[in-house]
Design a protein around this motif. Structure first.
Motif, PDB file in Angstrom:
ATOM      1  N   THR A 125      -6.692   9.439  -0.414  1.00  0.00           N
ATOM      2  CA  THR A 125      -5.801   8.433  -0.706  1.00  0.00           C
ATOM      3  C   THR A 125      -5.926   8.621  -2.223  1.00  0.00           C
ATOM      4  OG1 THR A 125      -6.794   6.988   0.864  1.00  0.00           O
ATOM      5  CG2 THR A 125      -5.446   5.944  -0.879  1.00  0.00           C
ATOM      6  N   TYR A 148      -4.000   6.885  -5.617  1.00  0.00           N
ATOM      7  CA  TYR A 148      -3.367   5.790  -6.131  1.00  0.00           C
ATOM      8  C   TYR A 148      -2.509   6.089  -7.263  1.00  0.00           C
ATOM      9  CZ  TYR A 148      -6.038   2.560  -3.012  1.00  0.00           C
ATOM     10  OH  TYR A 148      -6.604   2.516  -1.859  1.00  0.00           O
ATOM     11  N   THR A 164      -2.619  10.628   1.329  1.00  0.00           N
ATOM     12  CA  THR A 164      -1.825   9.356   1.222  1.00  0.00           C
ATOM     13  C   THR A 164      -1.454   8.920  -0.059  1.00  0.00           C
ATOM     14  OG1 THR A 164      -2.449   8.609   3.516  1.00  0.00           O
ATOM     15  CG2 THR A 164      -1.134   6.979   1.906  1.00  0.00           C
ATOM     16  N   ILE A 221      -0.234   5.851  -2.721  1.00  0.00           N
ATOM     17  CA  ILE A 221       0.175   4.551  -2.949  1.00  0.00           C
ATOM     18  C   ILE A 221       0.344   4.395  -4.344  1.00  0.00           C
ATOM     19  CG2 ILE A 221      -0.562   2.147  -2.539  1.00  0.00           C
ATOM     20  CD1 ILE A 221      -2.470   3.127  -0.160  1.00  0.00           C
ATOM     21  N   THR A 222       1.415   3.593  -4.485  1.00  0.00           N
ATOM     22  CA  THR A 222       1.840   3.420  -5.954  1.00  0.00           C
ATOM     23  C   THR A 222       1.337   1.879  -6.252  1.00  0.00           C
ATOM     24  OG1 THR A 222       4.170   2.338  -5.305  1.00  0.00           O
ATOM     25  CG2 THR A 222       4.111   4.890  -6.136  1.00  0.00           C
ATOM     26  N   ILE A 274      -6.431  -1.918  -8.637  1.00  0.00           N
ATOM     27  CA  ILE A 274      -7.301  -1.237  -7.794  1.00  0.00           C
ATOM     28  C   ILE A 274      -8.745  -1.227  -8.341  1.00  0.00           C
ATOM     29  CG2 ILE A 274      -7.721   0.766  -6.537  1.00  0.00           C
ATOM     30  CD1 ILE A 274      -4.418   0.992  -6.991  1.00  0.00           C
ATOM     31  N   GLN A 309     -17.662   2.525  -1.087  1.00  0.00           N
ATOM     32  CA  GLN A 309     -16.575   3.483  -1.895  1.00  0.00           C
ATOM     33  C   GLN A 309     -16.860   4.861  -2.107  1.00  0.00           C
ATOM     34  OE1 GLN A 309     -14.299   1.679  -4.923  1.00  0.00           O
ATOM     35  NE2 GLN A 309     -13.753  -0.025  -3.840  1.00  0.00           N
ATOM     36  N   LYS A 333     -16.463   7.595   0.243  1.00  0.00           N
ATOM     37  CA  LYS A 333     -14.921   8.316   0.350  1.00  0.00           C
ATOM     38  C   LYS A 333     -14.074   7.636  -0.774  1.00  0.00           C
ATOM     39  CE  LYS A 333     -11.525   9.329   3.853  1.00  0.00           C
ATOM     40  NZ  LYS A 333     -10.963   8.973   4.905  1.00  0.00           N
TER      41      LYS A 333
END
Ligand code: SF4
Lengths: 329, 267
Positions: free
Chosen positions: A4, A6, A28, A30-31, A38, A49, A52
């Motif tokens: 992921t 961001y 993936t 994500i904006t 975050i 966390q 991962k």
């Protein structure tokens, strides 16, 4: 390794962002408006966390280069640190980052040029050599394949006549350094605890042996290397273990290649310590002989003095004491 | 696992899968077994907030995992697709949530917007529901964000707009994804178990606490000492014996501390 990513909307146009993204075609994305949405919220578990971590790509604003605590230096008069990355690939149980940050995600600041400007200004404003430490909030090299930090910043530092840079690492990802000529004002500093301790507390960190090998190879190539015995940890067979560690290092790495050795006993701000202990209530390290003193958790004074004295004595068999720096608690 | 689901039609497959029983005496529509609890929230943000709060009081494990499951519109996913929310917006609130994606799963990650009214808007890459944001915000009060997830099945999209959707289809749509949902449930639960308090430490702490009269401060010290003893692999029975042979609480703290001292060095 990273599933992921961001990204702050404001950095979508930056080439550095595109370059990093292209390394993770399956991630993936994500904006977000700001990385703090975050990274900063409460009710996050650093421990979970860490299983991962995601990568957050952001732009750092405000002051980017900061004065460093006095005890952190290795002989220079002007010492600063800057952090292109917060958090680390590895998972050392004594690491203060676990107590400092609410999130274990890798937070990378991609506006390298802004860091450069500030470093350049500071370095030009000083007539004496100025030190810039890059491994204060992260490991300088462990995530090189993601960040491209060293490959970007070392050529920059090469052009600054009075700036010294320290890369501090437990990584053996030194390929980028082998691919370039050694910088005269760079120190690649490796942190060590004896292997018996490392196996218990430094999760994911390459073996002591492989780090010594990496150090040896760099020294041979002409890089100045550093030795960071920080944190120094009280353990069974302390003298034997640290004596072996030093012998293993100095038998492979010639004294003249070693720029400096720094020694610091385990210490941590009380708030960080409590936070980490809460996350790892079963951890043996936190049942150690520590005392709370002046807002810090550290070894009882007597123990700390003994540990430092003994290690300085052991080191004196191998290296000129002028190169040894003691970090104060 | 704590499930918050808007309607019975969406919840029925989960109730059947986990064999949950309706709790008759509950003041909320609650279904439970030993491991899982499910509450029907009804439609909308306020309902989601109160259902989540109510469930936190009725569940055995409010600090465990939480899932908001249901159907949702989506701007680009196909009807019947399953997705997990990686970003949760709200049409009226500024705060955005980013549920950490720690789990190994093939479920598509999408942005989700919680709306105050049923939405016929279909923006590319965006899901639409009416509960997730309020659910997430509320559940964050009870546990850590990693354990709170929102999972939705696409009920409508630009090709099959909301007015063509029949709620009767919901059970079938959810049913076909139960295996993958269960995989996620298991992973969240496994993760949540790593947070469980060590029973042995708690039991011993309580048992020693009855031997002498410990003040609040000494009680904290005792709990820490028992935990340290356990972490140092010492026999907790010995700690109890030391407490028993001590004259009072202060003496017990002193004697246990002295006993631990030589073991506190790393191996
Ligand atoms: S290598 Fe350094 S920064 Fe990374 S976890 Fe260990 S102590 Fe922390």
């Amino acid at each position: 390794m990273i599933d992921t990513i961001y990204i702050e909307e404001q950095i979508e146009g930056l080439s550095k962002y595109q370059e990093i993204l292209s390394r993770f075609p399956k991630a993936t994305v994500i904006t977000c408006t700001h990385y703090k949405e975050i990274f900063n919220p409460s009710a996050q578990s650093f421990r979970l966390q860490k299983k991962k971590p995601a990568l957050i790509l952001a732009k750092q604003t405000g002051k980017l280069v900061h004065p460093i605590p006095k005890s952190y230096g290795v002989g220079g008069r002007h010492n600063f640190y800057f952090s292109h990355l917060l958090n680390c690939l590895y998972d050392c149980r004594y690491c203060f980052l676990q107590g400092m940050y609410p999130s274990a995600h890798y937070l990378m600041f991609v506006n390298f040029e802004d860091f450069e400007k500030e470093i350049k200004n500071i370095s030009q404003s000083k007539t004496e050599p100025t030190w810039f430490f890059s491994g204060y909030d992260c490991d300088s090299l462990a995530l090189e394949s993601v960040t491209g930090f060293a490959s970007h910043f070392l050529p920059f530092f090469k052009r600054l006549p009075n700036a010294w840079v320290e890369l501090r690492t437990k990584s053996v990802a030194t390929q980028i350094l082998h691919a370039m000529d050694p910088l005269p004002r760079a120190v690649v500093a490796f942190s060590f605890t004896p292997q018996e301790i490392s196996s218990q507390l430094e999760h994911g960190v390459p073996s002591v042996k492989s780090r010594i090998r990496a150090m040896q190879k760099l020294a041979k190539q002409g890089w100045k290397v550093g030795l960071r015995i920080d944190p120094l940890l009280e353990c069974r067979n302390f003298e034997k273990r640290y004596s072996n560690l030093f012998r293993n290092i100095f038998e492979k790495v010639p004294e003249h290649a070693i720029h400096s050795v720094s020694i610091g006993a385990f210490r941590m701000p009380k708030g960080f310590y409590k936070k980490i202990e809460k996350q790892y209530p079963e951890e043996k390290l936190f049942a150690g002989n520590f005392k709370s003193q002046g807002g810090c958790i550290a070894y009882q004074r007597q123990i700390e003095i003994q540990l430092k004295q003994k290690s300085v004595q052991l080191l004196s068999q191998w290296i000129n004491p002028d190169k040894v720096f003691k970090c104060q608690t | 696992m704590n499930f918050v689901v808007a309607y019975l039609a969406e919840a029925q497959p989960v109730i059947d899968y986990y064999d949950l029983k309706k709790v008759d005496h509950a003041s909320i529509p609650l279904f439970q077994n030993d491991q899982h609890s499910l509450v029907l929230s009804g439609l909308g943000k306020n309902s989601a907030t109160s259902a989540t709060e109510n469930l936190s009081r009725s569940t055995n494990n409010p600090n465990g995992g939480w899932i908001n499951l249901g159907i949702s519109g989506h701007g680009s996913l196909a009807k019947g697709d399953l997705f997990i929310a990686g970003k949760i917006l709200d049409d009226n609130a500024k705060e955005t949530f980013y549920p950490p994606q720690l789990y190994a799963s093939s479920i598509t990650v999408s942005t989700l917007k919680s709306c105050s009214k049923p939405s016929m808007e279909y923006q590319e890459g965006m899901g639409y529901d009416m509960e997730a944001h309020a659910f997430y915000k509320t559940a964050c009060q009870f546990t850590t964000r990693e354990l709170i997830q929102v999972v939705k099945v696409v009920s409508d999209n630009p090709s099959f707009p909301l007015d063509q959707f029949s709620p009767k289809d919901a059970p079938v749509m959810i049913n076909q994804h139960l295996q993958r949902i269960d995989d996620l449930v298991k992973q969240i639960e496994e993760t949540s178990n790593t947070f469980q308090i060590d029973d042995k430490v708690e039991e011993m702490f309580e048992s020693i606490g009855k031997i002498h009269s410990f003040s609040v401060t000494r009680s904290h010290q005792l709990q820490e000492l028992v935990r340290h003893a356990k972490n140092l692999n010492l026999d907790l029975g010995v700690i109890k014996e030391i407490a028993q042979s001590s004259t009072n609480a202060g003496d017990a703290i002193k004697n246990i501390s002295e006993f631990l001292e030589p073991y506190r060095t790393l191996g």
